[in-house]
Design an enzyme around this catalytic site. Structure first.
Site, PDB file in Angstrom:
ATOM      1  N   ASP A  78       2.541   2.253   8.080  1.00  0.00           N
ATOM      2  CA  ASP A  78       1.295   1.545   7.733  1.00  0.00           C
ATOM      3  C   ASP A  78       1.584   0.216   7.034  1.00  0.00           C
ATOM      4  OD1 ASP A  78      -1.362   1.041   7.606  1.00  0.00           O
ATOM      5  OD2 ASP A  78      -1.814   2.475   6.021  1.00  0.00           O
TER       6      ASP A  78
ATOM      7  N   ASP B 181       0.862  -1.204   0.000  1.00  0.00           N
ATOM      8  CA  ASP B 181       0.000   0.000   0.000  1.00  0.00           C
ATOM      9  C   ASP B 181       0.890   1.243   0.000  1.00  0.00           C
ATOM     10  OD1 ASP B 181      -2.309   1.528  -0.012  1.00  0.00           O
ATOM     11  OD2 ASP B 181      -2.587   1.456   2.165  1.00  0.00           O
TER      12      ASP B 181
HETATM   13  N1  LIG Z   1       4.689   5.956  14.240  1.00  0.00           N
HETATM   14  C1  LIG Z   1       4.077   7.091  13.896  1.00  0.00           C
HETATM   15  N2  LIG Z   1       4.611   8.275  14.238  1.00  0.00           N
HETATM   16  C2  LIG Z   1       4.014   9.439  13.897  1.00  0.00           C
HETATM   17  N3  LIG Z   1       2.862   9.514  13.220  1.00  0.00           N
HETATM   18  C3  LIG Z   1       2.273   8.359  12.856  1.00  0.00           C
HETATM   19  C4  LIG Z   1       2.845   7.096  13.155  1.00  0.00           C
HETATM   20  N4  LIG Z   1       2.042   6.137  12.657  1.00  0.00           N
HETATM   21  C5  LIG Z   1       1.024   6.779  12.063  1.00  0.00           C
HETATM   22  N5  LIG Z   1       1.150   8.108  12.179  1.00  0.00           N
HETATM   23  C6  LIG Z   1       0.229   9.151  11.666  1.00  0.00           C
HETATM   24  O1  LIG Z   1      -1.062   8.608  11.540  1.00  0.00           O
HETATM   25  C7  LIG Z   1      -1.450   8.591  10.160  1.00  0.00           C
HETATM   26  C8  LIG Z   1      -2.224   7.324   9.859  1.00  0.00           C
HETATM   27  O2  LIG Z   1      -1.394   6.204  10.118  1.00  0.00           O
HETATM   28  P1  LIG Z   1      -1.572   4.853   9.314  1.00  0.00           P
HETATM   29  O3  LIG Z   1      -1.458   5.122   7.849  1.00  0.00           O
HETATM   30  O4  LIG Z   1      -0.664   3.850   9.906  1.00  0.00           O
HETATM   31  O5  LIG Z   1      -3.069   4.472   9.708  1.00  0.00           O
HETATM   32  P2  LIG Z   1      -4.322   4.095   8.795  1.00  0.00           P
HETATM   33  O6  LIG Z   1      -5.504   4.131   9.644  1.00  0.00           O
HETATM   34  O7  LIG Z   1      -4.011   2.855   8.046  1.00  0.00           O
HETATM   35  O8  LIG Z   1      -4.420   5.296   7.837  1.00  0.00           O
HETATM   36  P3  LIG Z   1      -5.367   5.404   6.593  1.00  0.00           P
HETATM   37  O9  LIG Z   1      -6.644   4.676   6.923  1.00  0.00           O
HETATM   38  O10 LIG Z   1      -5.518   6.894   6.464  1.00  0.00           O
HETATM   39  O11 LIG Z   1      -4.537   4.733   5.500  1.00  0.00           O
HETATM   40  C9  LIG Z   1      -0.172   8.768   9.390  1.00  0.00           C
HETATM   41  O12 LIG Z   1      -0.364   9.412   8.159  1.00  0.00           O
HETATM   42  C10 LIG Z   1       0.675   9.624  10.317  1.00  0.00           C
HETATM   43  O13 LIG Z   1       0.337  10.978  10.193  1.00  0.00           O
END
Ligand SMILES: Nc1ncnc2c1ncn2[C@@H]1O[C@H](COP(=O)(O)OP(=O)(O)OP(=O)(O)O)[C@@H](O)[C@H]1O
Length: 258
Positions: free
Chosen positions: A207, A191
């Site tokens: 992610d 992804d």
């Molecule tokens: N380890 C981390 N440190 C800082 N920010 C983080 C971290 N993990 C995630 N984030 C923040 O949270 C957001 C969403 O994280 P992630 O993509 O893992 O979750 P998601 O729910 O799968 O997102 P989406 O549904 O929008 O794809 C990231 O874009 C980032 O801004």
């Protein structure tokens, strides 16, 4: 007991354990995410002293919510998968073809717990291979704890919003990560895009719940999709080689430039 009382009771319990609840405005998000299962998981992580501060939401996505937190003064990201709204069908397909998780069956909850563990394991493999990703710290049920990538409680920007000086260099760096991910961690991100890469001085991949091993039947499709996404984005800023050529280099059937 009303939901609000329930939360207050939970907040008090958590605070009694020495955890500061930093942001009272998160109630709306909490109503949404903090169902009974999540509260128990959170409670357990707090009890084990893996979380010492629970901060505000960083991101409220479809699959998961991410909160800022701390463990002994160190920033952590608390990723909480939604049990109700996660895409059950898509998750099942990613799991079924991955030998590590192909035996996972059953309830929605069970699948989401396995997915959380899968993201932990994927991040660990990538981290062990030296790829810049958040270091996974712990997981319990639908909650994953990892190091926080950011400063002063603000996450590093996603690549699409970042100020980048030399796009060509960053592009090559990311392709290097994809190759190392494939060859050393034996994973395909599946992804990859300008949304799932954070940038601060260098790119970081995030992610990784959906990342699969190369023996997944759809691994070749995922790999080419990742490369296409990168090329689509970077072609606006720099020259990008042909996708097939990149794939050949990554999987090791091509010739490298000396
Ligand atoms: N380890 C981390 N440190 C800082 N920010 C983080 C971290 N993990 C995630 N984030 C923040 O949270 C957001 C969403 O994280 P992630 O993509 O893992 O979750 P998601 O729910 O799968 O997102 P989406 O549904 O929008 O794809 C990231 O874009 C980032 O801004």
């Amino acid at each position: 007991m009303s939901l609000e009382d329930e939360h207050e009771r939970f907040d008090r319990k958590i605070e009694a354990m020495g955890v500061r609840i930093k942001d009272a405005d998160t109630v709306k998000v909490r109503d949404d995410v903090f169902d009974e299962v999540t509260l128990m998981a959170l409670y357990k992580l707090v009890h084990k002293k893996l979380i010492t501060v629970i901060g505000g939401p960083i991101s409220t996505g479809k699959e998961a919510n991410v909160f800022y937190g701390e463990r002994d003064g160190q920033g952590i990201a608390i990723k909480i998968y939604r049990i109700q709204t996660a895409n059950f069908k898509a998750m099942t397909e990613y799991m079924a073809g991955d030998r590590r998780f192909s035996s996972v069956r059953g309830t929605r909850k069970g699948l989401i717990f396995a997915w959380t563990k899968k993201e932990f394991s994927n991040l660990a493999r990538a981290h062990d291979a030296g790829i810049p990703v958040p270091e996974p710290l712990a997981f319990d049920r639908n909650i994953l704890l990892m190091t926080f990538l950011g400063e002063d409680e603000v996450p590093y920007p996603q690549l699409r919003n970042a100020e980048v000086e030399d796009y060509g260099a960053v592009y090559r760096q990311i392709l290097g990560y994809v190759e190392r991910l494939y060859r050393e961690a034996r994973l395909i991100h599946a992804d990859l895009s300008e949304y799932n890469i954070l940038y601060h001085e260098k790119p970081y991949l995030i992610d990784m719940g959906q990342a699969v091993t190369p023996d997944h039947p759809r691994a070749p499709v995922f790999l080419i999709r990742d490369i296409k996404n990168l090329n689509r984005y970077f072609s606006r800023y720099c020259d990008v080689p042909d996708e097939q050529e990149i794939i050949r280099t990554i999987v090791g059937t091509g010739h490298r430039e000396p």
